[in-house]
Design a protein around this motif. Structure first.
Motif, mmCIF file in Angstrom:
data_model
loop_
_atom_site.group_PDB
_atom_site.id
_atom_site.type_symbol
_atom_site.label_atom_id
_atom_site.label_comp_id
_atom_site.label_asym_id
_atom_site.label_seq_id
_atom_site.Cartn_x
_atom_site.Cartn_y
_atom_site.Cartn_z
ATOM 1 N N ALA A 1 22.176 27.340 37.266
ATOM 2 C CA ALA A 1 23.139 26.595 38.088
ATOM 3 C C ALA A 1 24.593 26.561 37.317
ATOM 4 C CB ALA A 1 22.560 24.914 38.274
ATOM 5 N N ARG A 2 24.525 26.959 35.991
ATOM 6 C CA ARG A 2 25.942 27.086 35.329
ATOM 7 C C ARG A 2 26.486 28.254 35.635
ATOM 8 N NH1 ARG A 2 22.895 24.062 31.225
ATOM 9 N NH2 ARG A 2 22.555 26.140 30.201
ATOM 10 N N TYR B 1 15.998 23.795 47.560
ATOM 11 C CA TYR B 1 16.427 25.141 47.550
ATOM 12 C C TYR B 1 16.512 25.468 49.126
ATOM 13 C CZ TYR B 1 15.449 24.964 42.721
ATOM 14 O OH TYR B 1 15.421 24.389 41.472
ATOM 15 N N ASN B 2 17.553 24.919 49.795
ATOM 16 C CA ASN B 2 17.957 25.205 50.970
ATOM 17 C C ASN B 2 19.314 25.966 51.305
ATOM 18 O OD1 ASN B 2 19.385 22.994 50.345
ATOM 19 N ND2 ASN B 2 19.085 22.056 52.133
ATOM 20 N N TYR B 3 19.382 27.113 50.464
ATOM 21 C CA TYR B 3 20.652 27.894 50.390
ATOM 22 C C TYR B 3 20.232 29.295 49.765
ATOM 23 C CZ TYR B 3 20.974 26.321 45.727
ATOM 24 O OH TYR B 3 20.708 25.905 44.202
ATOM 25 N N ILE B 4 21.174 30.197 49.959
ATOM 26 C CA ILE B 4 21.111 31.198 49.112
ATOM 27 C C ILE B 4 22.250 31.401 48.232
ATOM 28 C CG2 ILE B 4 21.525 33.950 49.316
ATOM 29 C CD1 ILE B 4 19.960 33.717 52.075
ATOM 30 N N ALA B 5 21.846 31.554 46.896
ATOM 31 C CA ALA B 5 23.134 31.553 46.019
ATOM 32 C C ALA B 5 23.606 32.939 45.786
ATOM 33 C CB ALA B 5 22.572 31.171 44.690
ATOM 34 N N LEU C 1 22.856 37.093 36.442
ATOM 35 C CA LEU C 1 21.440 37.114 36.681
ATOM 36 C C LEU C 1 20.664 37.633 35.851
ATOM 37 C CD1 LEU C 1 18.773 35.651 37.977
ATOM 38 C CD2 LEU C 1 19.075 37.325 39.665
ATOM 39 N N LEU C 2 20.942 39.037 35.747
ATOM 40 C CA LEU C 2 20.141 39.841 34.481
ATOM 41 C C LEU C 2 20.289 39.671 33.258
ATOM 42 C CD1 LEU C 2 20.630 43.234 36.668
ATOM 43 C CD2 LEU C 2 18.595 41.822 36.764
ATOM 44 N N ASN C 3 21.339 39.134 33.012
ATOM 45 C CA ASN C 3 21.853 38.741 31.529
ATOM 46 C C ASN C 3 21.117 37.524 31.428
ATOM 47 O OD1 ASN C 3 23.537 40.879 30.312
ATOM 48 N ND2 ASN C 3 25.327 39.965 31.699
ATOM 49 N N LEU C 4 21.078 36.454 32.017
ATOM 50 C CA LEU C 4 20.437 35.284 31.914
ATOM 51 C C LEU C 4 18.881 35.486 31.857
ATOM 52 C CD1 LEU C 4 20.094 32.272 31.914
ATOM 53 C CD2 LEU C 4 19.689 32.320 34.489
ATOM 54 N N LEU C 5 18.061 36.465 32.662
ATOM 55 C CA LEU C 5 16.737 36.691 32.416
ATOM 56 C C LEU C 5 16.729 37.652 31.175
ATOM 57 C CD1 LEU C 5 15.993 38.320 35.908
ATOM 58 C CD2 LEU C 5 15.437 35.844 34.763
ATOM 59 N N ALA C 6 17.525 38.394 30.788
ATOM 60 C CA ALA C 6 17.362 39.198 29.637
ATOM 61 C C ALA C 6 17.397 38.250 28.282
ATOM 62 C CB ALA C 6 18.465 40.349 29.331
ATOM 63 N N ASP C 7 18.347 37.359 28.056
ATOM 64 C CA ASP C 7 18.470 36.352 27.120
ATOM 65 C C ASP C 7 17.384 35.660 26.961
ATOM 66 O OD1 ASP C 7 21.156 37.616 26.640
ATOM 67 O OD2 ASP C 7 22.231 35.758 27.843
ATOM 68 N N GLU C 8 16.819 35.234 27.946
ATOM 69 C CA GLU C 8 15.748 34.135 27.889
ATOM 70 C C GLU C 8 14.251 35.330 27.360
ATOM 71 O OE1 GLU C 8 13.503 30.848 28.106
ATOM 72 O OE2 GLU C 8 15.634 31.236 28.337
ATOM 73 N N ALA C 9 14.342 36.429 27.795
ATOM 74 C CA ALA C 9 13.139 37.210 27.513
ATOM 75 C C ALA C 9 13.327 37.634 25.999
ATOM 76 C CB ALA C 9 13.325 38.491 28.314
#
Length: 410
Positions: A65-66, A98-102, A109-117
């Motif tokens: 969300a940030r 979740y009644n919207y498309i972000a 998004l990919l950097n967020l997933l990579a940092d978490e992984a």
């Protein structure tokens, strides 16, 4: 000799989601991404409600969300009288939250997933590393050969290799997987135009002279796509940029004061649109998901959604076998059995849209073959708003919702 339990080829949304889910479940996983970063122009940047719900299940809703983003709650097409806009998918009418498309830059998004992984000790991400071919022993894929951006080569062996590297994947050349292609009537031009606060919001379509256009609200600018007849790129460019600008503004007159922002054809990128799928997504030691298994048309804009759902289903079916160190043909076959009907149904709907809307318009004919039929459909949508929830749900979640394995949830 380098070795991992699961080698994920491709660091797009499907590859990064799969890598994160497997690593959280304690599976050793290595993701190979041929580019040096995640920054690409005109990549699909839609994050659908199904993916938003997944991020929530993974405890990533707050950091997501940030990220800078724009929310789309409706899909509008020029189906009304005099090509007025009609809402064909009211995503805002679906159940909250979740009644919207972000609309989020895919790199974020990919950097967020990579940092978490990377927080997981069993996860490794190798950038600037391209898988060039497969290692095969006694009929089984046992890993990949790779090449880095500085020319170094090597081999990475794996219990399972998952191809998530899109429609250019080397896996698609394997004859036993049998690629099936469908006729596709269009290519797409991608470009950007400035956006004003007084403009419509969300995702808006337009019909021009032998092309369709879709403009996507990105906050400060519109990400624009113009669908043109297949193979007509060279001829249309030869007609001149001014001719295209005139045709474009006729389709979306409320943008008539902005196409001057296009200074040359260099700012208009061509996408060779394809629609195909593998008859088999697997062979011993190998699984294909996302665009590597089924390249989607941009119609409905749900290719990323399908790829992420493929990754979630793959993780759920494969975590156990990967933990045990033995993935059989039955395990990878189960993933295709789960996901194939959704991919086939989506492509069937896209082919109907190609035949009933895209192809007639690109040939200079009215959509649906008859203006009266188009008006009846428009009247039905406007007088029965509940009908717009059906395509809205499809845009939001696809045909089947997937949930991550319990071991991956935080």
């Amino acid at each position: 000799m380098e070795r991992t339990t699961c080698c994920v080829v491709g660091g797009g949304p499907a590859g990064m989601v799969l890598g994160l889910l497997l690593a959280r479940a304690g599976v050793e996983v290595t993701v190979l991404e041929k580019h040096g970063d995640f920054l690409r122009d005109f990549r699909g940047d839609t994050v659908h409600p199904s993916t938003l719900a997944l991020l929530d299940e993974l405890g990533l809703a707050e950091p997501f969300a940030r990220l800078p983003q724009r929310r789309v709650t409706a899909v509008q097409l020029p189906l009304g009288p005099d090509r007025s806009l009609v809402t064909v998918g009211n995503i805002g009418a679906l159940r909250a939250p979740y009644n919207y498309i972000a609309m989020v830059p895919q790199r974020d998004l990919l950097n967020l997933l990579a940092d978490e992984a990377r927080l997981e000790p069993s996860f490794s991400l190798r950038m600037s590393t391209e898988a060039t071919s497969f290692l095969v022993e006694r009929g089984r894929v046992t890993g990949v050969r790779y090449r880095t951006s500085d020319g170094r080569t090597g081999e990475l062996r794996a219990t399972l290799t998952v191809a998530c590297d899109g429609r250019g994947s080397p896996a698609r050349a394997l004859p036993e997987l049998r690629l099936r292609t469908f006729t596709c009537p269009m290519d797409a031009w991608w470009f950007r135009l400035p956006r004003h606060e007084s403009d419509p919001r969300g995702l808006v379509g337009g019909i021009g002279d032998r092309f369709l256009t879709v403009v996507i609200d990105r906050g400060e600018y519109w990400q624009c796509a113009a669908l043109i007849p297949k193979g007509s790129d060279g001829r249309r460019r030869a007609a001149g940029l001014d001719r295209f600008i005139a045709d474009f503004t006729a389709a979306v007159p409320w943008l008539a004061d902005r196409p001057h922002a296009l200074r040359s054809w260099d700012e208009v990128k061509l996408l060779d649109v394809r629609l195909d799928r593998l008859r088999r997504w697997h062979r011993p030691g190998l699984l294909c998901i996302g665009d590597a298994a089924h390249a989607m048309s941009p119609v409905f804009g749900i290719g990323i959604n399908l790829a992420v759902e493929d990754a979630v289903a793959a993780a759920r079916y494969l975590v156990g076998p990967l933990r045990e160190g033995a993935v059989g043909l039955r395990d990878v076959r189960a993933v295709q059995r789960r996901r194939w009907p959704t991919a086939a149904l989506t492509q069937a709907l896209q082919r109907i849209a190609h035949a009933r809307v895209v192809e007639p318009v690109l040939a200079g004919r009215p959509p649906f073959g008859d203006p009266r039929r188009a008006r009846r459909i428009t009247d039905l949508l406007t007088t029965s708003p509940w009908l717009s929830r059906v395509p809205a749900y499809f845009f939001a979640y696809g045909a089947v919702r997937e949930h991550p394995p319990a071991a991956s949830v935080r």
